[in-house]
Design an enzyme around this catalytic site. Sequence first.
Site, mmCIF file in Angstrom:
data_model
loop_
_atom_site.group_PDB
_atom_site.id
_atom_site.type_symbol
_atom_site.label_atom_id
_atom_site.label_comp_id
_atom_site.label_asym_id
_atom_site.label_seq_id
_atom_site.Cartn_x
_atom_site.Cartn_y
_atom_site.Cartn_z
ATOM 1 N N HIS A 129 0.835 -1.200 0.000
ATOM 2 C CA HIS A 129 0.000 0.000 0.000
ATOM 3 C C HIS A 129 0.873 1.254 0.000
ATOM 4 O O HIS A 129 0.620 2.200 -0.773
ATOM 5 C CB HIS A 129 -0.904 -0.020 1.238
ATOM 6 C CG HIS A 129 -1.756 1.200 1.402
ATOM 7 N ND1 HIS A 129 -3.029 1.298 0.888
ATOM 8 C CD2 HIS A 129 -1.508 2.384 2.027
ATOM 9 C CE1 HIS A 129 -3.533 2.476 1.191
ATOM 10 N NE2 HIS A 129 -2.635 3.161 1.884
ATOM 11 N N GLU A 130 1.905 1.273 0.837
ATOM 12 C CA GLU A 130 2.808 2.434 0.881
ATOM 13 C C GLU A 130 3.592 2.567 -0.428
ATOM 14 O O GLU A 130 3.820 3.677 -0.915
ATOM 15 C CB GLU A 130 3.763 2.317 2.073
ATOM 16 C CG GLU A 130 3.084 2.298 3.436
ATOM 17 C CD GLU A 130 2.209 3.517 3.687
ATOM 18 O OE1 GLU A 130 2.521 4.607 3.146
ATOM 19 O OE2 GLU A 130 1.203 3.392 4.410
ATOM 20 N N HIS A 133 1.499 4.423 -2.869
ATOM 21 C CA HIS A 133 1.522 5.883 -2.725
ATOM 22 C C HIS A 133 2.750 6.483 -3.401
ATOM 23 O O HIS A 133 2.671 7.563 -3.990
ATOM 24 C CB HIS A 133 1.509 6.265 -1.246
ATOM 25 C CG HIS A 133 0.164 6.179 -0.596
ATOM 26 N ND1 HIS A 133 -0.974 6.728 -1.164
ATOM 27 C CD2 HIS A 133 -0.232 5.622 0.581
ATOM 28 C CE1 HIS A 133 -2.000 6.508 -0.363
ATOM 29 N NE2 HIS A 133 -1.589 5.834 0.691
ATOM 30 N N GLU A 188 -6.228 6.633 -1.523
ATOM 31 C CA GLU A 188 -6.120 5.473 -0.634
ATOM 32 C C GLU A 188 -6.666 4.222 -1.317
ATOM 33 O O GLU A 188 -6.090 3.134 -1.207
ATOM 34 C CB GLU A 188 -6.880 5.735 0.669
ATOM 35 C CG GLU A 188 -6.300 6.847 1.531
ATOM 36 C CD GLU A 188 -4.956 6.507 2.135
ATOM 37 O OE1 GLU A 188 -4.453 5.377 1.926
ATOM 38 O OE2 GLU A 188 -4.383 7.374 2.816
#
Length: 261
Positions: A129-130, A133, A188
């Site tokens: 997930h990071e 980003h 997100e």
Amino acid sequence: MIKILIIALVIYLLVVTRARIRLPHPGLQATVDVLKAADLSDDEVQRMAAQYVRYCDAQNRVAPAGDPYAERLARLTGRYVAVNGIPLNFKVYKTTAVNAFATADGSIRVFSGLMDRLGDDELMAIVGHEMGHVRNHDTIGAMRKAYLASAARSALGAVGGALGALSASQLGSIAEQYASAQFSQGQETLADDFSFGFLIRNGYDPYAMASALEKITQISRQGGSEADEVMQLFSTHPDSAWRAARMRSKADRHLGRRSGA
């Protein structure tokens, strides 16, 4: 009218040339500072992010080589060296906090409190997930906004339009703004989707993101200081329970199952 045009021309020239001339009027100088900061290139933002994360590392207890947390994270992430051409680096902050974050230069920091609560595949879902980003340039936008909102926005150097070394107080101001930065719900969701693809491509459990989010949801519902901390950290995210259900449904579809089966 002529006076306004002259002022506008002066501001334009100072912004375009990145000149270090300071204007005597605080309001006009603040306008120049904001416009200069908004004109930062992605490369400049990434260099600023590298300064920022060095500052953060100095302010936190970083797990050294040989520490079980550091060894676990290195074992899991050692083969992931870049995303979208941005080099990655990983470190663990020794703290009970449940969190992880990424910066525009490819730095990803994972808190030991989060590692204590997640299995390996679940932890890699959060790492993915990071990485999402970083890959989607969300971190560049967040760092630029933090700089714009901070007292450090007047630190843009003039030589070649480059951003020079920032002081500890300037980095502290940026850190305060970055810590409260909000990714949009759309950002997100896209980072969750990147993480799901990351799990599939690398042979992890397709349900790992769903189960990680379910654990975070459970912590937030237990009450007490730990729940308050988790709620604060994830207050800017889409609802964790909704995200978990969405990711579980994606895993079901991937494996050809009906949701809830």
